[in-house]
Design a protein around this motif. Structure first.
Motif, PDB file in Angstrom:
ATOM      1  N   PRO A 150       0.808  -1.231   0.000  1.00 13.81           N
ATOM      2  CA  PRO A 150       0.000   0.000   0.000  1.00 13.81           C
ATOM      3  C   PRO A 150       0.831   1.266   0.000  1.00 13.81           C
ATOM      4  N   SER A 151       2.051   1.211   0.492  1.00 14.55           N
ATOM      5  CA  SER A 151       2.904   2.405   0.514  1.00 14.55           C
ATOM      6  C   SER A 151       3.240   2.895  -0.890  1.00 14.55           C
ATOM      7  N   ILE A 152       3.098   2.025  -1.896  1.00 16.91           N
ATOM      8  CA  ILE A 152       3.307   2.435  -3.282  1.00 16.91           C
ATOM      9  C   ILE A 152       2.021   2.954  -3.904  1.00 16.91           C
TER      10      ILE A 152
ATOM     11  N   PHE B  85      -3.868   1.486   8.369  1.00 16.30           N
ATOM     12  CA  PHE B  85      -3.288   2.703   8.947  1.00 16.30           C
ATOM     13  C   PHE B  85      -2.816   3.717   7.905  1.00 16.30           C
ATOM     14  N   ILE B  86      -2.134   3.262   6.848  1.00 16.52           N
ATOM     15  CA  ILE B  86      -1.486   4.196   5.917  1.00 16.52           C
ATOM     16  C   ILE B  86      -2.508   5.047   5.180  1.00 16.52           C
ATOM     17  N   TYR B  87      -3.531   4.423   4.585  1.00 23.16           N
ATOM     18  CA  TYR B  87      -4.531   5.187   3.855  1.00 23.16           C
ATOM     19  C   TYR B  87      -5.307   6.119   4.785  1.00 23.16           C
ATOM     20  N   ALA B  88      -5.651   5.615   5.971  1.00 19.54           N
ATOM     21  CA  ALA B  88      -6.385   6.452   6.921  1.00 19.54           C
ATOM     22  C   ALA B  88      -5.556   7.647   7.364  1.00 19.54           C
ATOM     23  N   LEU B  89      -4.262   7.466   7.512  1.00 13.01           N
ATOM     24  CA  LEU B  89      -3.395   8.572   7.892  1.00 13.01           C
ATOM     25  C   LEU B  89      -3.220   9.569   6.758  1.00 13.01           C
ATOM     26  N   THR B  90      -3.241   9.096   5.517  1.00 16.65           N
ATOM     27  CA  THR B  90      -2.988   9.958   4.359  1.00 16.65           C
ATOM     28  C   THR B  90      -4.223  10.719   3.930  1.00 16.65           C
ATOM     29  N   PHE B  91      -5.389  10.072   3.931  1.00 11.35           N
ATOM     30  CA  PHE B  91      -6.592  10.650   3.340  1.00 11.35           C
ATOM     31  C   PHE B  91      -7.511  11.324   4.347  1.00 11.35           C
ATOM     32  N   ILE B  92      -7.211  11.229   5.645  1.00 11.45           N
ATOM     33  CA  ILE B  92      -8.054  11.837   6.667  1.00 11.45           C
ATOM     34  C   ILE B  92      -7.227  12.843   7.458  1.00 11.45           C
ATOM     35  N   GLN B  93      -7.770  14.041   7.631  1.00 10.94           N
ATOM     36  CA  GLN B  93      -7.054  15.092   8.346  1.00 10.94           C
ATOM     37  C   GLN B  93      -7.772  15.528   9.615  1.00 10.94           C
ATOM     38  N   SER B  94      -9.069  15.733   9.547  1.00  3.29           N
ATOM     39  CA  SER B  94      -9.808  16.239  10.693  1.00  3.29           C
ATOM     40  C   SER B  94      -9.968  15.164  11.747  1.00  3.29           C
TER      41      SER B  94
ATOM     42  N   GLU C 217     -12.491  14.496  13.745  1.00 10.07           N
ATOM     43  CA  GLU C 217     -13.786  13.832  13.832  1.00 10.07           C
ATOM     44  C   GLU C 217     -13.963  12.736  12.778  1.00 10.07           C
ATOM     45  N   ASN C 218     -13.139  12.713  11.729  1.00 10.68           N
ATOM     46  CA  ASN C 218     -13.257  11.698  10.690  1.00 10.68           C
ATOM     47  C   ASN C 218     -12.212  10.598  10.798  1.00 10.68           C
ATOM     48  N   LYS C 219     -11.360  10.646  11.792  1.00 10.88           N
ATOM     49  CA  LYS C 219     -10.283   9.665  11.906  1.00 10.88           C
ATOM     50  C   LYS C 219     -10.832   8.310  12.349  1.00 10.88           C
ATOM     51  N   THR C 220     -10.065   7.283  12.043  1.00  7.10           N
ATOM     52  CA  THR C 220     -10.376   5.939  12.509  1.00  7.10           C
ATOM     53  C   THR C 220      -9.571   5.647  13.773  1.00  7.10           C
ATOM     54  N   VAL C 221      -9.859   4.521  14.398  1.00  2.76           N
ATOM     55  CA  VAL C 221      -9.221   4.192  15.675  1.00  2.76           C
ATOM     56  C   VAL C 221      -7.706   4.078  15.564  1.00  2.76           C
ATOM     57  N   PRO C 222      -7.144   3.338  14.579  1.00  2.00           N
ATOM     58  CA  PRO C 222      -5.678   3.239  14.540  1.00  2.00           C
ATOM     59  C   PRO C 222      -4.982   4.579  14.419  1.00  2.00           C
ATOM     60  N   VAL C 223      -5.528   5.479  13.608  1.00  2.00           N
ATOM     61  CA  VAL C 223      -4.901   6.783  13.414  1.00  2.00           C
ATOM     62  C   VAL C 223      -5.213   7.715  14.573  1.00  2.00           C
ATOM     63  N   GLY C 224      -6.455   7.723  15.031  1.00  2.00           N
ATOM     64  CA  GLY C 224      -6.837   8.633  16.104  1.00  2.00           C
ATOM     65  C   GLY C 224      -6.098   8.364  17.393  1.00  2.00           C
ATOM     66  N   VAL C 225      -5.955   7.091  17.761  1.00  2.00           N
ATOM     67  CA  VAL C 225      -5.255   6.760  18.996  1.00  2.00           C
ATOM     68  C   VAL C 225      -3.803   7.211  18.938  1.00  2.00           C
TER      69      VAL C 225
ATOM     70  N   ILE D  98     -13.167  13.934  -2.445  1.00  2.00           N
ATOM     71  CA  ILE D  98     -13.609  13.185  -1.267  1.00  2.00           C
ATOM     72  C   ILE D  98     -12.512  13.105  -0.216  1.00  2.00           C
ATOM     73  N   TYR D  99     -11.509  13.973  -0.325  1.00  2.00           N
ATOM     74  CA  TYR D  99     -10.445  13.982   0.685  1.00  2.00           C
ATOM     75  C   TYR D  99     -11.015  14.374   2.044  1.00  2.00           C
ATOM     76  N   ASP D 100     -10.486  13.779   3.099  1.00  2.00           N
ATOM     77  CA  ASP D 100     -10.912  14.032   4.471  1.00  2.00           C
ATOM     78  C   ASP D 100     -12.390  13.656   4.682  1.00  2.00           C
ATOM     79  N   SER D 101     -12.768  12.528   4.098  1.00  3.40           N
ATOM     80  CA  SER D 101     -14.114  12.002   4.312  1.00  3.40           C
ATOM     81  C   SER D 101     -14.031  10.480   4.390  1.00  3.40           C
ATOM     82  N   LYS D 102     -15.056   9.900   4.966  1.00  2.00           N
ATOM     83  CA  LYS D 102     -15.062   8.437   5.085  1.00  2.00           C
ATOM     84  C   LYS D 102     -15.176   7.756   3.725  1.00  2.00           C
ATOM     85  N   LEU D 103     -15.750   8.447   2.741  1.00  2.00           N
ATOM     86  CA  LEU D 103     -15.837   7.864   1.402  1.00  2.00           C
ATOM     87  C   LEU D 103     -14.460   7.618   0.808  1.00  2.00           C
ATOM     88  N   ALA D 104     -13.497   8.462   1.166  1.00  2.00           N
ATOM     89  CA  ALA D 104     -12.139   8.267   0.660  1.00  2.00           C
ATOM     90  C   ALA D 104     -11.586   6.918   1.083  1.00  2.00           C
TER      91      ALA D 104
END
Length: 299
Positions: free
Chosen positions: A141-143, A233-242, A244-252, A157-163
């Motif tokens: 996924p890093s590629i 983790f990688i996609y969630a860290l890259t495509f989510i900024q705010s 309130e839209n983060k997932t557990v692995p990134v938010g924690v 759709i950046y910074d949204s769950k659809l991303a």
């Protein structure tokens, strides 16, 4: 009759002799109990460590001279209260659930059609296509996240769950397709040929024959897809900024680690609660999961 009886007695005798080395307690301890104890310890110790850290006061986290690191004295719920009521962790948990369920449904729908076409329709070049799908799963996924980021920004759709729902299938579909290909291959072709003789269409065969027989395989693929998307983790860290839209692995990791300050109690509580949905999912469908791993439909 006598020959059959002798053969059965010989089989029973061979089996009894083959397992007779476990009759003695020392051998059972060495061969069975000791490896099983080591396995259970390695498997459960991380959960035990997370649980005691989540209820351990801050004063005991680093004071190894007065407190044992493997036990807790005077447990507290302050870390859990902080995590649930002073952070966005409930929202992160809800976001992770929506993303995991949505991406799993999309991936399973696409994988069913792809696996059925490759294994049952047998079009020209189906085998190379199946191999290419499996090789696509091996791409890290890093590629992929760099070209995917361009597409995400292009669709707005950046910074949204659809991303995440639309990008997770890029690594879920190859894996689920490869898994379902092996399961569809084990379903007897005679069932499909009989249905074709009776006038059934390919769609009717897929819906009324193949999918009901492939329920264990579908559940197994769904469990894998849900687990991979839940822990991604990688996609969630890259495509989510705010926040309130983060997932557990990134938010924690991003919200509970501030510079060089690690809130270990809240971190461990978040990791423990975040692993519970996957554990519950496996516990409910473990029979189907084992069935799909040990074989499918016999003729």
């Amino acid at each position: 009759m006598n020959t059959t009886t002798k053969m059965e007695d010989a089989v029973l005798t061979d089996t009894a002799e083959g397992m007779s080395y476990l009759n003695r307690l020392p051998r059972r301890i060495v061969v069975l109990y000791l490896p099983m104890a080591v396995f259970v310890f390695v498997l459960l110790f991380p959960f035990y460590w997370m649980a005691i850290t989540a209820v351990k006061p801050n004063s005991q986290l680093t004071d190894y001279n007065n407190y044992s690191p493997f036990w807790v004295v005077r447990p507290t719920l302050d870390h859990i209260k902080y995590l649930l009521f002073e952070t966005s962790y409930p929202g992160w948990l809800w976001n992770t659930m929506l993303v995991a369920v949505g991406s799993t449904i999309l991936s399973l729908a696409a994988s069913v059609f792809a696996a059925y076409a490759i294994e049952r329709v047998r079009f020209t070049g189906s085998r190379p296509v199946g191999l290419m799908i499996f090789l696509a799963y091996l791409v890290p996924p890093s590629i992929l996240f760099i070209p995917l980021a361009f597409i995400v920004f292009k669709f707005g759709i950046y910074d949204s769950k659809l991303a995440l729902i639309f990008t997770y299938p890029t690594f879920l579909i190859p894996f689920c397709t490869w898994l379902l290909m092996g399961y569809f291959r084990s379903i007897p072709f005679e069932l499909e040929e009989s249905a074709l003789v009776d006038g059934a269409t390919r769609w009717q065969i897929l819906i009324r024959i193949i999918l009901p027989l492939a329920v264990p395989g579908l559940i197994s693929a769904g469990i894998f897809a849900f687990t991979l998307s839940w822990n991604e983790f990688i996609y969630a860290l890259t495509f989510i900024q705010s926040s309130e839209n983060k997932t557990v692995p990134v938010g924690v990791l991003t919200e509970l680690v501030r510079g060089d300050v690690f809130e270990w109690g809240a971190l461990m509580a978040g990791a423990l609660f975040g692993s519970l949905p996957v554990v519950i999912l496996y516990s409910f469908f473990v029979d189907y999961y084992v069935s799909s791993m040990t074989g499918a439909v016999k003729e």
